[in-house]
Design a protein around this motif. Sequence first.
Motif, short mmCIF file in Angstrom:
data_model
loop_
_atom_site.label_atom_id
_atom_site.label_comp_id
_atom_site.label_asym_id
_atom_site.label_seq_id
_atom_site.Cartn_x
_atom_site.Cartn_y
_atom_site.Cartn_z
N LEU A 182 0.83 -1.21 0.00
CA LEU A 182 0.00 0.00 0.00
C LEU A 182 0.86 1.26 0.00
CD1 LEU A 182 -2.73 -1.11 2.59
CD2 LEU A 182 -2.86 -1.12 0.08
N ALA A 183 1.99 1.21 0.72
CA ALA A 183 2.88 2.37 0.74
C ALA A 183 3.48 2.62 -0.63
CB ALA A 183 4.00 2.14 1.76
N ALA A 184 3.85 1.55 -1.34
CA ALA A 184 4.40 1.70 -2.69
C ALA A 184 3.35 2.27 -3.64
CB ALA A 184 4.91 0.36 -3.19
N ASN A 190 4.67 2.18 -10.24
CA ASN A 190 3.88 1.44 -11.22
C ASN A 190 3.74 -0.03 -10.81
OD1 ASN A 190 6.13 -0.14 -12.38
ND2 ASN A 190 6.80 1.85 -13.16
N ALA A 191 2.82 -0.73 -11.46
CA ALA A 191 2.51 -2.11 -11.08
C ALA A 191 3.71 -3.04 -11.24
CB ALA A 191 1.33 -2.61 -11.92
N LEU A 192 4.49 -2.87 -12.33
CA LEU A 192 5.64 -3.74 -12.55
C LEU A 192 6.65 -3.61 -11.42
CD1 LEU A 192 6.35 -3.44 -16.39
CD2 LEU A 192 5.51 -5.43 -15.15
N TYR A 193 6.89 -2.37 -11.00
CA TYR A 193 7.85 -2.16 -9.90
C TYR A 193 7.34 -2.81 -8.62
CZ TYR A 193 10.60 0.13 -6.28
OH TYR A 193 11.41 0.34 -5.21
N ILE A 194 6.07 -2.63 -8.33
CA ILE A 194 5.52 -3.19 -7.09
C ILE A 194 5.59 -4.72 -7.12
CG2 ILE A 194 3.43 -3.42 -5.70
CD1 ILE A 194 2.67 -0.61 -6.61
N MET A 195 5.25 -5.31 -8.26
CA MET A 195 5.24 -6.77 -8.36
C MET A 195 6.63 -7.36 -8.22
SD MET A 195 2.38 -7.81 -11.22
CE MET A 195 3.02 -6.69 -12.49
N PHE A 196 7.60 -6.80 -8.96
CA PHE A 196 8.91 -7.43 -9.04
C PHE A 196 9.91 -6.90 -8.02
CE2 PHE A 196 7.06 -8.40 -13.16
CZ PHE A 196 7.44 -9.72 -13.33
N GLU A 198 8.89 -5.15 -4.99
CA GLU A 198 8.34 -5.15 -3.64
C GLU A 198 7.81 -6.53 -3.23
OE1 GLU A 198 8.49 -2.76 -1.53
OE2 GLU A 198 9.04 -1.03 -2.74
N ILE A 199 6.95 -7.09 -4.05
CA ILE A 199 6.28 -8.35 -3.67
C ILE A 199 7.18 -9.56 -3.91
CG2 ILE A 199 4.32 -9.85 -4.15
CD1 ILE A 199 2.68 -7.41 -4.81
N LEU A 200 7.86 -9.62 -5.06
CA LEU A 200 8.64 -10.81 -5.41
C LEU A 200 9.64 -11.22 -4.33
CD1 LEU A 200 9.40 -13.03 -7.38
CD2 LEU A 200 10.89 -11.39 -8.57
N PRO A 201 10.45 -10.28 -3.76
CA PRO A 201 11.40 -10.72 -2.72
C PRO A 201 10.71 -11.34 -1.51
CG PRO A 201 11.97 -8.53 -3.52
CD PRO A 201 10.62 -8.85 -4.09
#
Length: 285
Positions: A182-184, A190-196, A198-201
């Motif tokens: 939510l902070a991101a 953008n969605a790609l940055y958040i997915m790869f 933030e979430i991926l690690p």
Amino acid sequence: MSTPALAQPRQKRFEALGALARSATFDLGVLILLFWVVCALFGHWLVPLDPYASDPLNSLGPPSADHWFGTDQLGRDVFARVIVGSRDILTIAPLATLLGTAAGTAIGLVLGYFDGWVDAVIGRAIDALLALPLVIVALLALAAVGASNTTVILVIGLTFAPITARTVRAAVLGERHLDYVLAAQLRGENALYIMFAEILPNVLPPIIVEATVRLGYAIFAVATLSFLGFGIQPPSADWGLALSESYTLMAGGAWWTVVFDAAAIASLVIAVNLVADAVQGVLDR
């Protein structure tokens, strides 16, 4: 962020690695894997005889001092072929696993992050693919495009992708509404940055476990396709291909043409599963 906060994840990684190193299951699996990796890399220098040299006068010879695992129907040394035969399967199976894991991770991130109609449409397509047996899908694809090492990698990898995608999707759904995501979003990422980024690690542990499990399945799938004539092609010394060429000889008592190749496949699959079980146990803790 404070130094202790930065050091905490690093400490956890060291603790996980230490737990793996102390695991007898993990150590045994790694030792078996290392043995076959050495055979795959240096097999031609380790064996005393040419694995492809035919000797019709010594065909179907039982194990002896000259031929430790006996000879096959063409007089080729079975020991040399078992050692060298590890090369193709240890090239194709890891590459197929890597492809399936990468593609499945990307799909799973998209499904879990966007949810809604994207998840509904792509998820139903994945469910339809998962309803079909892996070997049947692979056989149909290879029959359509032709058998080669490259196509085997692509077919197995893309067949594994939906399975991995389901696992990653479930992990992402558990992370999607957490504060760091939510902070991101509030920062305008953008969605790609958040997915790869933030979430991926944060979903790597189940991906690592899934990859190790898929590797065992990939080894078995490569051997099965070779046995059926749709995988690795002659004159390779591949284990599955060797079983396909020799299994009928067991009726005549030439058990050594089958047993050693089958034992090699079994040992490799068991080793991967031992490593997978140890990794999963450590990550669960």
